[in-house]
Design a protein around this motif. Structure first.
Motif, PDB file in Angstrom:
ATOM      1  N   ASP A   1       0.657  -1.360   0.016  1.00 38.00           N
ATOM      2  CA  ASP A   1      -0.106  -0.017  -0.157  1.00 38.00           C
ATOM      3  C   ASP A   1       0.784   1.252  -0.117  1.00 38.00           C
ATOM      4  O   ASP A   1       0.588   2.348  -0.707  1.00 38.00           O
ATOM      5  N   ASP A   2       1.880   1.224   0.889  1.00 34.58           N
ATOM      6  CA  ASP A   2       2.948   2.359   0.933  1.00 34.58           C
ATOM      7  C   ASP A   2       3.417   2.380  -0.455  1.00 34.58           C
ATOM      8  O   ASP A   2       3.720   4.012  -1.047  1.00 34.58           O
TER       9      ASP A   2
ATOM     10  N   ILE B   1       2.303   1.846  -3.468  1.00 32.96           N
ATOM     11  CA  ILE B   1       1.352   2.421  -4.173  1.00 32.96           C
ATOM     12  C   ILE B   1       1.113   3.992  -4.014  1.00 32.96           C
ATOM     13  O   ILE B   1       1.071   4.668  -4.981  1.00 32.96           O
ATOM     14  N   LYS B   2       0.735   4.259  -2.716  1.00 33.04           N
ATOM     15  CA  LYS B   2       0.579   5.499  -2.306  1.00 33.04           C
ATOM     16  C   LYS B   2       2.012   6.580  -2.848  1.00 33.04           C
ATOM     17  O   LYS B   2       1.930   7.721  -3.534  1.00 33.04           O
ATOM     18  N   ASN B   3       3.000   5.921  -2.478  1.00 34.75           N
ATOM     19  CA  ASN B   3       4.369   6.796  -2.988  1.00 34.75           C
ATOM     20  C   ASN B   3       4.455   7.075  -4.328  1.00 34.75           C
ATOM     21  O   ASN B   3       4.550   7.961  -4.898  1.00 34.75           O
TER      22      ASN B   3
ATOM     23  N   ALA C   1       1.832   6.881  -6.332  1.00 33.87           N
ATOM     24  CA  ALA C   1       0.823   8.023  -6.932  1.00 33.87           C
ATOM     25  C   ALA C   1       1.335   9.341  -6.752  1.00 33.87           C
ATOM     26  O   ALA C   1       1.012  10.249  -7.610  1.00 33.87           O
ATOM     27  N   GLU C   2       1.889   9.623  -5.476  1.00 36.13           N
ATOM     28  CA  GLU C   2       2.128  10.907  -5.255  1.00 36.13           C
ATOM     29  C   GLU C   2       3.266  11.328  -6.225  1.00 36.13           C
ATOM     30  O   GLU C   2       3.329  12.548  -6.514  1.00 36.13           O
TER      31      GLU C   2
ATOM     32  N   ASP D   1       6.046  17.707  -4.393  1.00 34.64           N
ATOM     33  CA  ASP D   1       5.432  16.355  -4.178  1.00 34.64           C
ATOM     34  C   ASP D   1       6.388  15.023  -4.684  1.00 34.64           C
ATOM     35  O   ASP D   1       6.228  14.178  -3.843  1.00 34.64           O
TER      36      ASP D   1
ATOM     37  N   ALA E   1       7.658  12.139  -2.040  1.00 36.15           N
ATOM     38  CA  ALA E   1       7.331  10.681  -2.449  1.00 36.15           C
ATOM     39  C   ALA E   1       8.793   9.988  -2.378  1.00 36.15           C
ATOM     40  O   ALA E   1       8.783   9.007  -1.806  1.00 36.15           O
TER      41      ALA E   1
ATOM     42  N   LYS F   1       9.812   9.351   1.338  1.00 35.86           N
ATOM     43  CA  LYS F   1       9.161   8.479   1.915  1.00 35.86           C
ATOM     44  C   LYS F   1       9.474   6.959   1.602  1.00 35.86           C
ATOM     45  O   LYS F   1       9.588   6.129   2.341  1.00 35.86           O
TER      46      LYS F   1
END
Length: 56
Positions: free
Chosen positions: A4-5, A7-9, A11-12, A38, A42, A45
């Motif tokens: 999940d992380d 994917i979020k990173n 996407a960001e 942004d 990312a 992160k």
């Protein structure tokens, strides 16, 4: 790094690239800078998540 992380990173990062490109096309320096910020966020992160994985 959790899936999940990742994917979020990603996407960001992609959102940041899109903002930066839109800012360049429209001449909006603020939007371009937000996009770059942004992307950097990312990347930081992702590096943090990789460091966590290295210690597991």
């Amino acid at each position: 790094m959790g899936f999940d992380d990742k994917i979020k990173n990603t996407a960001e990062d992609l959102g940041g690239k899109a903002k930066e490109a839109a800012g360049k096309v429209t001449g909006n320096e603020r939007l371009e800078a937000e996009g770059q910020a942004d992307q950097v966020k990312a990347d930081v992160k992702q590096a943090g998540e990789k460091a966590k994985d290295a210690f597991k």
